[in-house]
Write a protein that holds these residues in place. Structure first.
Motif, PDB file in Angstrom:
ATOM      1  N   SER A   1       0.802  -1.208   0.000  1.00  0.00           N
ATOM      2  CA  SER A   1       0.000   0.000   0.000  1.00  0.00           C
ATOM      3  C   SER A   1       0.844   1.271   0.000  1.00  0.00           C
ATOM      4  CB  SER A   1      -0.944  -0.002   1.204  1.00  0.00           C
ATOM      5  OG  SER A   1      -0.187  -0.064   2.399  1.00  0.00           O
ATOM      6  N   ASN A   2       2.122   1.188   0.310  1.00  0.00           N
ATOM      7  CA  ASN A   2       3.008   2.351   0.269  1.00  0.00           C
ATOM      8  C   ASN A   2       3.752   2.442  -1.056  1.00  0.00           C
ATOM      9  OD1 ASN A   2       2.350   3.175   2.884  1.00  0.00           O
ATOM     10  ND2 ASN A   2       3.842   1.785   3.762  1.00  0.00           N
ATOM     11  N   HIS A   3       3.416   1.590  -2.000  1.00  0.00           N
ATOM     12  CA  HIS A   3       3.967   1.597  -3.351  1.00  0.00           C
ATOM     13  C   HIS A   3       5.444   1.250  -3.418  1.00  0.00           C
ATOM     14  CE1 HIS A   3       0.122   3.119  -4.572  1.00  0.00           C
ATOM     15  NE2 HIS A   3       0.239   4.089  -3.703  1.00  0.00           N
ATOM     16  N   ARG A   4       5.967   0.588  -2.393  1.00  0.00           N
ATOM     17  CA  ARG A   4       7.321   0.049  -2.502  1.00  0.00           C
ATOM     18  C   ARG A   4       7.196  -1.240  -3.290  1.00  0.00           C
ATOM     19  NH1 ARG A   4       7.474   1.152   3.482  1.00  0.00           N
ATOM     20  NH2 ARG A   4       6.380  -0.810   3.453  1.00  0.00           N
ATOM     21  N   SER A   5       8.172  -1.532  -4.111  1.00  0.00           N
ATOM     22  CA  SER A   5       8.041  -2.754  -4.888  1.00  0.00           C
ATOM     23  C   SER A   5       9.225  -3.666  -4.642  1.00  0.00           C
ATOM     24  CB  SER A   5       7.923  -2.438  -6.375  1.00  0.00           C
ATOM     25  OG  SER A   5       9.117  -1.871  -6.842  1.00  0.00           O
ATOM     26  N   ILE A   6       8.952  -4.948  -4.817  1.00  0.00           N
ATOM     27  CA  ILE A   6       9.993  -5.955  -4.779  1.00  0.00           C
ATOM     28  C   ILE A   6      10.436  -6.124  -6.219  1.00  0.00           C
ATOM     29  CG2 ILE A   6      10.518  -8.371  -4.314  1.00  0.00           C
ATOM     30  CD1 ILE A   6       8.274  -8.294  -2.206  1.00  0.00           C
ATOM     31  N   PRO A   7      11.718  -5.930  -6.500  1.00  0.00           N
ATOM     32  CA  PRO A   7      12.160  -6.047  -7.891  1.00  0.00           C
ATOM     33  C   PRO A   7      11.821  -7.420  -8.453  1.00  0.00           C
ATOM     34  CG  PRO A   7      13.959  -5.324  -6.460  1.00  0.00           C
ATOM     35  CD  PRO A   7      12.800  -5.670  -5.587  1.00  0.00           C
ATOM     36  N   ALA A   8      11.317  -7.436  -9.656  1.00  0.00           N
ATOM     37  CA  ALA A   8      10.979  -8.691 -10.308  1.00  0.00           C
ATOM     38  C   ALA A   8      12.237  -9.369 -10.823  1.00  0.00           C
ATOM     39  CB  ALA A   8      10.018  -8.430 -11.457  1.00  0.00           C
ATOM     40  N   LEU A   9      12.231 -10.678 -10.747  1.00  0.00           N
ATOM     41  CA  LEU A   9      13.311 -11.458 -11.336  1.00  0.00           C
ATOM     42  C   LEU A   9      12.865 -11.819 -12.738  1.00  0.00           C
ATOM     43  CD1 LEU A   9      14.091 -13.786  -8.311  1.00  0.00           C
ATOM     44  CD2 LEU A   9      15.387 -11.805  -9.043  1.00  0.00           C
ATOM     45  N   SER A  10      13.773 -11.771 -13.670  1.00  0.00           N
ATOM     46  CA  SER A  10      13.406 -12.027 -15.052  1.00  0.00           C
ATOM     47  C   SER A  10      13.461 -13.515 -15.383  1.00  0.00           C
ATOM     48  CB  SER A  10      14.340 -11.257 -15.993  1.00  0.00           C
ATOM     49  OG  SER A  10      15.664 -11.690 -15.820  1.00  0.00           O
ATOM     50  N   GLY A  11      12.512 -13.948 -16.189  1.00  0.00           N
ATOM     51  CA  GLY A  11      12.508 -15.294 -16.750  1.00  0.00           C
ATOM     52  C   GLY A  11      12.782 -16.393 -15.750  1.00  0.00           C
ATOM     53  N   ASP A  12      13.865 -17.123 -15.981  1.00  0.00           N
ATOM     54  CA  ASP A  12      14.218 -18.275 -15.160  1.00  0.00           C
ATOM     55  C   ASP A  12      15.109 -17.912 -13.975  1.00  0.00           C
ATOM     56  OD1 ASP A  12      12.812 -19.925 -16.858  1.00  0.00           O
ATOM     57  OD2 ASP A  12      14.540 -20.303 -18.144  1.00  0.00           O
ATOM     58  N   GLU A  13      15.346 -16.635 -13.754  1.00  0.00           N
ATOM     59  CA  GLU A  13      16.215 -16.202 -12.671  1.00  0.00           C
ATOM     60  C   GLU A  13      15.615 -16.578 -11.320  1.00  0.00           C
ATOM     61  OE1 GLU A  13      18.509 -12.146 -11.242  1.00  0.00           O
ATOM     62  OE2 GLU A  13      17.100 -12.061 -12.881  1.00  0.00           O
ATOM     63  N   ASN A  14      16.437 -17.143 -10.446  1.00  0.00           N
ATOM     64  CA  ASN A  14      15.997 -17.555  -9.125  1.00  0.00           C
ATOM     65  C   ASN A  14      16.709 -16.765  -8.041  1.00  0.00           C
ATOM     66  OD1 ASN A  14      14.133 -19.605  -9.772  1.00  0.00           O
ATOM     67  ND2 ASN A  14      15.780 -21.076 -10.084  1.00  0.00           N
ATOM     68  N   ILE A  15      16.095 -16.747  -6.872  1.00  0.00           N
ATOM     69  CA  ILE A  15      16.750 -16.202  -5.691  1.00  0.00           C
ATOM     70  C   ILE A  15      17.922 -17.127  -5.384  1.00  0.00           C
ATOM     71  CG2 ILE A  15      16.465 -15.715  -3.227  1.00  0.00           C
ATOM     72  CD1 ILE A  15      13.420 -15.409  -3.818  1.00  0.00           C
ATOM     73  N   PRO A  16      19.117 -16.590  -5.124  1.00  0.00           N
ATOM     74  CA  PRO A  16      20.256 -17.463  -4.799  1.00  0.00           C
ATOM     75  C   PRO A  16      19.922 -18.381  -3.621  1.00  0.00           C
ATOM     76  CG  PRO A  16      20.983 -15.195  -5.098  1.00  0.00           C
ATOM     77  CD  PRO A  16      19.474 -15.176  -5.107  1.00  0.00           C
ATOM     78  N   GLU A  17      20.330 -19.635  -3.716  1.00  0.00           N
ATOM     79  CA  GLU A  17      19.960 -20.644  -2.724  1.00  0.00           C
ATOM     80  C   GLU A  17      20.293 -20.228  -1.295  1.00  0.00           C
ATOM     81  OE1 GLU A  17      18.150 -23.884  -1.162  1.00  0.00           O
ATOM     82  OE2 GLU A  17      18.056 -23.209  -3.231  1.00  0.00           O
ATOM     83  N   GLU A  18      21.464 -19.604  -1.089  1.00  0.00           N
ATOM     84  CA  GLU A  18      21.842 -19.213   0.278  1.00  0.00           C
ATOM     85  C   GLU A  18      20.881 -18.162   0.848  1.00  0.00           C
ATOM     86  OE1 GLU A  18      24.398 -16.737  -2.562  1.00  0.00           O
ATOM     87  OE2 GLU A  18      23.822 -18.843  -2.392  1.00  0.00           O
ATOM     88  N   HIS A  19      20.285 -17.350  -0.018  1.00  0.00           N
ATOM     89  CA  HIS A  19      19.286 -16.373   0.425  1.00  0.00           C
ATOM     90  C   HIS A  19      17.909 -17.029   0.534  1.00  0.00           C
ATOM     91  CE1 HIS A  19      22.137 -13.133   0.001  1.00  0.00           C
ATOM     92  NE2 HIS A  19      22.343 -13.446  -1.265  1.00  0.00           N
ATOM     93  N   ALA A  20      17.609 -17.915  -0.393  1.00  0.00           N
ATOM     94  CA  ALA A  20      16.295 -18.557  -0.434  1.00  0.00           C
ATOM     95  C   ALA A  20      16.018 -19.340   0.848  1.00  0.00           C
ATOM     96  CB  ALA A  20      16.193 -19.471  -1.650  1.00  0.00           C
ATOM     97  N   VAL A  21      17.017 -20.019   1.375  1.00  0.00           N
ATOM     98  CA  VAL A  21      16.838 -20.799   2.601  1.00  0.00           C
ATOM     99  C   VAL A  21      16.415 -19.887   3.752  1.00  0.00           C
ATOM    100  CG1 VAL A  21      18.050 -22.180   4.345  1.00  0.00           C
ATOM    101  CG2 VAL A  21      18.413 -22.640   1.909  1.00  0.00           C
TER     102      VAL A  21
END
Length: 90
Positions: A7-27
């Motif tokens: 609601s404050n219009h901050r956005s989470i940057p989109a990852l493109s296509g097949d790009e994933n969150i790095p595993e060490e961050h994803a955990v």
């Protein structure tokens, strides 16, 4: 998903296509999302239990504010979990 906004219009940057969150961050992100879900469950159940008793103003108004906040928090948590699921390896 082009990006999520709150609601404050901050956005989470989109990852493109097949790009994933790095595993060490994803955990860590999955762990935090799980802990957030557990905390929200406590708030949700407390809100529900409060709604089963007769409250007078202003407590009734506060419960309505709590219910509104709980609903929004649940929506945001679902959006976060969906985003994580879509951008982490299976």
């Amino acid at each position: 998903m082009s990006g999520m906004t709150d609601s404050n219009h901050r956005s989470i940057p989109a990852l493109s296509g097949d790009e994933n969150i790095p595993e060490e961050h994803a955990v860590e992100i999955r762990r935090l999302a799980h802990d957030l879900s557990n905390a929200l469950e406590i708030i949700l159940q407390t809100s529900y239990l409060l709604s089963t008793v007769e409250l007078k103003a202003p407590a009734k108004d506060w419960l309505e504010m709590l219910d509104s906040g709980v609903s929004r928090a649940l929506e945001l948590n679902l959006a976060l979990r969906t985003y994580i699921k879509e951008h982490t390896p299976a």
